[in-house]
Design a protein around this motif. Structure first.
Motif, mmCIF file in Angstrom:
data_model
loop_
_atom_site.group_PDB
_atom_site.id
_atom_site.type_symbol
_atom_site.label_atom_id
_atom_site.label_comp_id
_atom_site.label_asym_id
_atom_site.label_seq_id
_atom_site.Cartn_x
_atom_site.Cartn_y
_atom_site.Cartn_z
ATOM 1 N N ALA A 124 0.832 -1.209 0.000
ATOM 2 C CA ALA A 124 0.000 0.000 0.000
ATOM 3 C C ALA A 124 0.857 1.245 0.000
ATOM 4 C CB ALA A 124 -0.922 -0.032 1.216
ATOM 5 N N GLN A 125 1.962 1.238 0.743
ATOM 6 C CA GLN A 125 2.842 2.410 0.791
ATOM 7 C C GLN A 125 3.500 2.657 -0.565
ATOM 8 O OE1 GLN A 125 5.951 2.094 3.662
ATOM 9 N NE2 GLN A 125 6.254 4.315 3.814
ATOM 10 N N ALA A 126 3.911 1.564 -1.274
ATOM 11 C CA ALA A 126 4.528 1.715 -2.608
ATOM 12 C C ALA A 126 3.524 2.267 -3.596
ATOM 13 C CB ALA A 126 5.061 0.359 -3.071
ATOM 14 N N THR A 127 2.270 1.768 -3.517
ATOM 15 C CA THR A 127 1.220 2.260 -4.417
ATOM 16 C C THR A 127 0.974 3.739 -4.208
ATOM 17 O OG1 THR A 127 0.186 0.071 -4.394
ATOM 18 C CG2 THR A 127 -1.164 1.923 -5.120
ATOM 19 N N LEU A 128 0.942 4.177 -2.991
ATOM 20 C CA LEU A 128 0.740 5.598 -2.713
ATOM 21 C C LEU A 128 1.886 6.441 -3.249
ATOM 22 C CD1 LEU A 128 -0.669 5.424 0.939
ATOM 23 C CD2 LEU A 128 -1.927 6.000 -1.157
ATOM 24 N N GLN A 129 3.116 5.927 -3.169
ATOM 25 C CA GLN A 129 4.256 6.687 -3.719
ATOM 26 C C GLN A 129 4.140 6.833 -5.225
ATOM 27 O OE1 GLN A 129 7.722 4.625 -2.383
ATOM 28 N NE2 GLN A 129 7.576 5.415 -0.250
ATOM 29 N N LYS A 130 3.715 5.707 -5.898
ATOM 30 C CA LYS A 130 3.528 5.788 -7.353
ATOM 31 C C LYS A 130 2.442 6.779 -7.722
ATOM 32 C CE LYS A 130 5.034 1.044 -8.326
ATOM 33 N NZ LYS A 130 4.616 -0.280 -8.861
ATOM 34 N N ALA A 131 1.337 6.753 -6.955
ATOM 35 C CA ALA A 131 0.241 7.693 -7.223
ATOM 36 C C ALA A 131 0.718 9.117 -7.046
ATOM 37 C CB ALA A 131 -0.940 7.389 -6.327
ATOM 38 N N ASP A 132 1.597 9.334 -6.091
ATOM 39 C CA ASP A 132 2.097 10.699 -5.840
ATOM 40 C C ASP A 132 2.961 11.168 -7.007
ATOM 41 O OD1 ASP A 132 2.469 12.991 -4.094
ATOM 42 O OD2 ASP A 132 4.529 12.276 -3.887
ATOM 43 N N ARG A 133 3.807 10.271 -7.575
ATOM 44 C CA ARG A 133 4.617 10.642 -8.716
ATOM 45 C C ARG A 133 3.760 10.908 -9.945
ATOM 46 N NH1 ARG A 133 7.974 6.446 -6.707
ATOM 47 N NH2 ARG A 133 7.141 5.038 -8.308
ATOM 48 N N ALA A 134 2.709 10.091 -10.086
ATOM 49 C CA ALA A 134 1.838 10.283 -11.248
ATOM 50 C C ALA A 134 1.113 11.606 -11.174
ATOM 51 C CB ALA A 134 0.824 9.137 -11.328
ATOM 52 N N LEU A 135 0.658 11.987 -10.021
ATOM 53 C CA LEU A 135 -0.031 13.263 -9.862
ATOM 54 C C LEU A 135 0.925 14.422 -10.117
ATOM 55 C CD1 LEU A 135 -2.229 12.534 -6.710
ATOM 56 C CD2 LEU A 135 -3.006 12.793 -9.073
ATOM 57 N N GLY A 136 2.212 14.191 -9.822
ATOM 58 C CA GLY A 136 3.195 15.261 -10.095
ATOM 59 C C GLY A 136 3.424 15.465 -11.558
ATOM 60 N N SER A 137 3.354 14.394 -12.342
ATOM 61 C CA SER A 137 3.573 14.517 -13.783
ATOM 62 C C SER A 137 2.356 15.023 -14.528
ATOM 63 C CB SER A 137 4.003 13.168 -14.358
ATOM 64 O OG SER A 137 2.965 12.208 -14.166
ATOM 65 N N VAL A 187 -3.900 10.760 -18.106
ATOM 66 C CA VAL A 187 -4.512 9.471 -17.781
ATOM 67 C C VAL A 187 -3.561 8.346 -18.144
ATOM 68 C CG1 VAL A 187 -6.413 7.891 -18.352
ATOM 69 C CG2 VAL A 187 -6.863 10.338 -17.996
ATOM 70 N N GLY A 188 -2.895 8.517 -19.336
ATOM 71 C CA GLY A 188 -1.960 7.489 -19.717
ATOM 72 C C GLY A 188 -0.796 7.401 -18.773
ATOM 73 N N ALA A 189 -0.338 8.558 -18.284
ATOM 74 C CA ALA A 189 0.807 8.549 -17.379
ATOM 75 C C ALA A 189 0.441 7.891 -16.047
ATOM 76 C CB ALA A 189 1.280 10.003 -17.135
ATOM 77 N N VAL A 190 -0.789 8.132 -15.551
ATOM 78 C CA VAL A 190 -1.223 7.522 -14.294
ATOM 79 C C VAL A 190 -1.356 6.035 -14.435
ATOM 80 C CG1 VAL A 190 -3.109 7.380 -12.622
ATOM 81 C CG2 VAL A 190 -2.360 9.610 -13.444
ATOM 82 N N ALA A 191 -1.928 5.631 -15.591
ATOM 83 C CA ALA A 191 -2.087 4.192 -15.821
ATOM 84 C C ALA A 191 -0.736 3.522 -15.959
ATOM 85 C CB ALA A 191 -2.915 3.938 -17.084
ATOM 86 N N ASN A 192 0.199 4.212 -16.640
ATOM 87 C CA ASN A 192 1.512 3.619 -16.785
ATOM 88 C C ASN A 192 2.240 3.545 -15.472
ATOM 89 O OD1 ASN A 192 3.825 2.605 -18.087
ATOM 90 N ND2 ASN A 192 4.693 4.653 -18.409
ATOM 91 N N ALA A 193 1.997 4.564 -14.629
ATOM 92 C CA ALA A 193 2.683 4.570 -13.320
ATOM 93 C C ALA A 193 2.161 3.503 -12.394
ATOM 94 C CB ALA A 193 2.570 5.949 -12.670
ATOM 95 N N LEU A 194 0.846 3.261 -12.496
ATOM 96 C CA LEU A 194 0.229 2.291 -11.604
ATOM 97 C C LEU A 194 0.453 0.879 -12.042
ATOM 98 C CD1 LEU A 194 -3.128 4.093 -10.719
ATOM 99 C CD2 LEU A 194 -1.088 3.898 -9.278
ATOM 100 N N PHE A 195 0.427 0.670 -13.344
ATOM 101 C CA PHE A 195 0.468 -0.706 -13.875
ATOM 102 C C PHE A 195 1.784 -1.007 -14.614
ATOM 103 C CE2 PHE A 195 -3.949 0.573 -13.544
ATOM 104 C CZ PHE A 195 -4.443 -0.392 -12.710
#
Length: 330
Positions: A299-312, A322-330
């Motif tokens: 859960a902590q790693a997922t939150l870090q990825k979400a934070d990077r995606a929101l920054g981009s 949307v593509g960047a968030v999906a790429n960051a998450l998956f």
């Protein structure tokens, strides 16, 4: 004295002698006929008290027979009573030896008994009881007089003194003489105390003389009585509450005395124990969340990825975001 008077007196004496002989004959004849026609009863005593053959037997003061004979019988003496055949004596009647007066002869007195009880059979034994005779009473009075005389002598020796010792009054006089000053002091102190009380000084003086203090004390007692009454009411309410609980009324009464509610509560407690045991072992989703550290790490790693995606996203367009968030998450 002439011959006529002398003859009259002789004739009078002769008639009196004949009358006395006739009375004696009748008395002896009546006793003789009674001994022939009456029936015997046995009366046992500890002491016959000078009772002898020929003495009367009376019931309620009426002569109903005579003593036929007296005899020893082991550790007691017996009097054989000859009762008139016309008289029946109930079985619960009692006999005793009594005296006809201070100087009179003794006789056997029999109580009336209960008329409905069966009569005593000839030759039977009547119940007896001992009564105090004059000799016994006089002996007891003599002993009492001797004891009283000794007691009075002891009291007299105490008051008058004995063997050169001072008397009681001398001792009291000596005691008063030696302690006269102390007695005067005590009396003076008592006088001071009574004066202070009369003047209303001190607690006791105020209670005696100040009506306000009395009213306050009375009010206090009234409040105490009211508090006691309230306490009694509280106790009554508590007793009523306990009675309701014992009868199964209310929530507490249902929990304590309703078997179904008690069984349900036990079942809930058991289920809660099972759940807590599973959580402690890490079973189930909630158990894994509590016991497994890897879920927390993921859960902590997922939150870090979400934070990077929101920054981009701030640098890209909507589609690219949307593509960047999906790429960051998956």
């Amino acid at each position: 004295m002439n011959t006529a008077q002398h003859s009259a007196r002789v004739g009078l004496l002769f008639l009196l002698g004949l009358a006395l002989i006739w009375v004696t004959h009748e008395a002896l004849d009546s006793k003789s006929s009674l001994s022939k026609t009456g029936y015997p009863l046995v009366a046992g005593f500890q002491n016959l008290k000078s009772l002898k053959q020929g003495d009367d037997i009376r019931m309620a003061g009426v002569r109903i027979g005579s003593v036929e004979t007296t005899q020893l019988a082991g550790h007691r003496v017996e009097a054989i009573l000859r009762i008139d055949k016309k008289v029946t004596i109930p079985s619960d009647a009692r006999a005793t030896i009594t005296s006809s007066g201070l100087l009179g002869t003794n006789y056997v007195s029999i109580s009336l008994g209960t008329p409905s009880r069966a009569p005593l059979a000839p030759g039977g034994e009547i119940v007896t009881y001992e009564s105090a005779d004059l000799g016994t009473v006089m002996t007891q009075l003599s002993e009492l007089g001797e004891k009283l005389e000794d007691t009075l002598g002891s009291i007299g020796s105490v008051f008058q003194g004995r063997g050169g010792e001072p008397s009681l009054f001398d001792r009291l006089n000596h005691l008063l003489s030696e302690n006269s000053s102390k007695i005067d002091t005590v009396m003076s102190n008592l006088e001071d105390i009574t004066n202070k009380v009369n003047q209303g000084q001190g607690t006791l003086g105020k209670l005696v003389n100040d009506p306000k203090v009395y009213d306050e004390l009375l009010a206090t007692l009234t409040q105490i009585k009211a508090a006691a009454s309230q306490a009694s009411g509280f106790v009554g309410d508590a007793q009523e509450l306990v009675a309701h609980v014992k009868s199964g009324q209310g929530t507490l009464g249902t929990l304590l005395y309703d078997q179904k509610t008690s069984d349900d509560l036990k079942a809930i407690t058991a289920n809660f124990a099972q759940v807590s045991e599973k959580l402690a072992k890490g079973e189930g989703t909630l158990g894994k969340l509590i016991q497994d550290d890897s879920l927390y790490t993921d859960a902590q790693a997922t939150l870090q990825k979400a934070d990077r995606a929101l920054g981009s996203m701030s640098d890209s367009g909507p589609i690219s975001a949307v593509g960047a968030v999906a790429n960051a998450l998956f």
